[in-house]
Design a protein around this motif. Structure first.
Motif, short mmCIF file in Angstrom:
data_model
loop_
_atom_site.label_atom_id
_atom_site.label_comp_id
_atom_site.label_asym_id
_atom_site.label_seq_id
_atom_site.Cartn_x
_atom_site.Cartn_y
_atom_site.Cartn_z
N PRO A 197 75.68 28.03 30.76
CA PRO A 197 76.30 27.08 29.83
C PRO A 197 76.66 27.70 28.48
O PRO A 197 77.71 27.39 27.93
CB PRO A 197 75.24 25.98 29.69
CG PRO A 197 74.45 26.04 30.96
CD PRO A 197 74.43 27.50 31.33
N MET A 247 79.75 21.59 38.41
CA MET A 247 79.87 21.36 36.97
C MET A 247 80.77 20.17 36.66
O MET A 247 80.55 19.45 35.69
CB MET A 247 80.44 22.60 36.28
CG MET A 247 79.52 23.79 36.25
SD MET A 247 80.27 25.13 35.27
CE MET A 247 79.06 26.45 35.55
N LEU A 291 77.40 19.29 33.59
CA LEU A 291 77.77 20.31 32.62
C LEU A 291 79.10 20.01 31.94
O LEU A 291 79.21 20.13 30.71
CB LEU A 291 77.80 21.70 33.28
CG LEU A 291 77.72 22.85 32.26
CD1 LEU A 291 77.09 24.07 32.89
CD2 LEU A 291 79.06 23.22 31.68
N ASP A 336 72.58 26.07 25.96
CA ASP A 336 72.48 26.09 27.42
C ASP A 336 72.27 24.70 28.01
O ASP A 336 71.88 24.56 29.17
CB ASP A 336 71.37 27.05 27.88
CG ASP A 336 71.86 28.50 27.97
OD1 ASP A 336 73.01 28.69 28.39
OD2 ASP A 336 71.10 29.41 27.60
N PHE A 348 73.10 21.38 29.92
CA PHE A 348 74.10 21.04 30.96
C PHE A 348 73.95 19.61 31.46
O PHE A 348 74.30 19.30 32.59
CB PHE A 348 74.07 22.06 32.11
CG PHE A 348 72.75 22.24 32.82
CD1 PHE A 348 72.39 21.41 33.87
CD2 PHE A 348 71.89 23.26 32.45
CE1 PHE A 348 71.19 21.60 34.54
CE2 PHE A 348 70.69 23.45 33.12
CZ PHE A 348 70.34 22.61 34.17
#
Length: 563
Positions: A244, A313, A320, A484, A486
């Motif tokens: 991420p 994602m 994310l 980071d 997500f």
């Protein structure tokens, strides 16, 4: 089947990063001309920006930055990608390979002819970066692309690159045709391709090279060597090595260049089961279990799978992609073919050694359909619809940059008009996909969706039936303190619209009342064949995931500032 056609860069181990190794690349920060305030082109760029900002200030808000409708550049109380109701969409594919990739086999004309047959207006040739490609292939493919452009003048054929991102997966890099295009691509690949760096013995933490690479492209635009340059991260979840923080770093380093990712990877035919004459792998070749030592360890096991053919994602509600959108920053999704070797095609790779020739040579016809291949032709299954004011190379790229983009599988829809506006309490005109509009706190915002359903058969011979459209929304919570992160836990399906039959297009509307927080909206739609109990896509089963039996579209977001 073997997956030797995915060339991953070598594993990297930490070591001190030296900036000296890239000082020779023209236009990097290391080039003294690039950001010298006295350089003529740089001075001209700054003057132009000031004029644009001054003009925009007279329209109710200052604008900084460049690029049509880059949402991050707009201040509160402004509108970008203003809705007109006249948006024309152009279908295309930014991820296509030829015999100038070591793992692919077709000539440029074959891919272009097929893409045209399947309705594409624009295509990007993205052969794999590497030493042989940089030294040999670019010079060989350039005249081929130019010849095909002349033969098929109605189709826009971009010369690009599939970049081995230092420290991460692959990415499309695309430029419009121009005097410097080939030089920029060559310099970029020599200086920043992960394979080229590894061949020079550059190891350790190479993530900073990816940032420098994007700044290099940004500088080519600022110094007017090219009008625009774009990067999309390809198959971002496949190996778990696009962490991420890397996505955030790319986006923040060059927000008008690094604009998005493949929401749905190519290689979609790979999931067709053996019982149906297919390869029996995973859609997109998303079939590993997160085996790489350099993967981002917090990613869950399901991140290595597709959901309704879309990358984890993108497909995860509150996942994310939503965590990026919740920062209020633009990040767009697309759908591509990643076409290397096409399911049931009869040809095999040419006989030449790639490393010495920069090409495999002409494909050889075996006369029998090869069922192990996992790809579709450009446009045969996946399509990226781009709204543009002009049918031109730069116009298409500006539409991509601005997020006027819909990712479509199997012709589940033909077109989409989205209008987000606050008629009484904000901007009465409103914004469309990728744009930004505003509302006074406590006011209401109406989303109007007009969807054009399939008017004929797709490439599988089916007339797909859109069953539902989900309107998804989430608050804009600002920059994530954890780079980071997500997840975006507050993102939800605000409304599901059932789609009936017997009409060419359907219009749906939903109003958000008493809006107190800035938020974004985005859309997805499905044929309804494979849903969980909450209406979300199911995880695709490796070896049993026929892509024609599970069709989705995803549209890019609209941001609404509450002021």
């Amino acid at each position: 089947m073997s997956h030797d056609h995915h060339h991953d860069h070598p594993h990297h181990h930490d070591h001190d990063h030296s900036h000296g190794e890239v000082s020779g690349v023209e236009g990097t920060w290391a080039d003294p001309q690039a950001d010298d305030p006295l350089s003529v082109s740089r001075r001209a760029f700054l003057v132009t920006t000031a004029v644009v900002a001054g003009a925009a200030a007279g329209l109710g808000g200052a604008v900084s930055g460049v690029g049509q409708g880059v949402a991050a550049a707009a201040g509160a109380g402004t509108t970008t990608n203003a809705w007109t109701g006249r948006t024309r969409y152009y279908a295309g594919d930014h991820h296509i390979h030829t015999k100038y990739s070591p793992d692919a086999q077709y000539d440029v004309a074959t891919q272009v002819i097929k893409g045209r047959q399947y309705g594409l207006d624009w295509m990007v040739i993205t052969d794999h970066g590497g030493v042989a490609h940089q030294k040999l292939s670019i010079d060989k493919i350039t005249p081929e692309i130019e010849k095909v452009r002349r033969q098929y003048a109605g189709t826009m054929i971009y010369q690009g690159l599939e970049w081995n991102i230092p420290g991460a997966e692959h990415a499309t890099v695309m430029l419009p045709p121009g005097n410097a295009t080939v030089d920029i691509l060559k310099a970029f690949e020599a200086g920043y391709d992960g394979s080229a760096l590894a061949a020079k013995g550059v190891t350790g933490n190479v993530e900073p090279y990816a940032i420098e690479a994007l700044k290099y492209l940004d500088n080519q635009v600022r110094n007017r060597r090219t009008e625009i340059a774009l990067m999309f991260a390809n198959h971002p979840s496949r190996q778990g090595i696009d962490s991420p923080h890397e996505l955030r770093n790319w986006r923040d380093a060059a927000p008008s260049v690094a604009v998005g990712m493949e929401g749905a990877p190519g290689h979609q035919a790979a999931g067709i089961p053996v019982s149906q004459g297919g390869p029996g792998s995973g859609r997109g070749y998303y079939d590993n279990a997160g085996a790489r030592a350099d993967r981002f360890l917090p990613y869950p096991p399901e991140s290595y799978r597709t959901f309704g053919g879309f990358d984890w994602m993108t497909a995860t509600l509150g996942g994310l992609w939503d965590s990026l959108l919740a920062e209020g920053k633009p990040w767009w999704v697309t759908a591509t073919s990643d076409s290397h070797r096409v399911f049931r095609d009869t040809r095999v790779q040419g006989p030449l050694d790639f490393n010495t020739n920069g090409t495999k040579g002409d494909a050889v016809d075996t006369g029998r359909p090869i069922t192990q291949y996992g790809d579709f032709w450009p446009g045969q299954y996946s399509s990226t619809l781009v709204g543009s004011d002009s049918r031109s190379y730069v116009g298409i790229m500006q539409g991509l940059q601005a997020g006027k983009v819909v990712a479509v599988h199997g012709r589940i829809i033909e077109g989409l008009d989205v209008r987000v506006r606050s008629a009484k309490d904000g901007d009465p005109q409103g914004a469309t996909l990728g744009g930004r509009t505003w509302v006074r706190r406590g006011g209401s915002v109406t989303v109007t969706i007009t969807v054009k359903v399939a008017g004929g058969a797709n490439a599988n011979g089916d007339v797909p039936k859109l069953a539902k459209v989900d309107l998804i929304s989430g608050p804009i919570t600002g920059e994530a303190s954890d780079r980071d992160r997500f997840t975006a836990p507050e993102t939800t399906v605000a409304k599901t619209f059932e789609v009936g039959r017997g009409r060419a297009q359907w219009t749906f509307e939903h109003t958000f009342t008493n809006v107190e927080r800035s938020f974004y909206v985005r859309l997805r739609g499905s044929d309804g064949n494979q849903l969980d109990s909450n209406g979300n896509p199911l995880m695709d089963v490796v070896g049993d995931a026929n892509p024609w039996e599970d069709l989705w579209f995803y549209a890019n977001p609209v941001f609404v500032d509450a002021i």
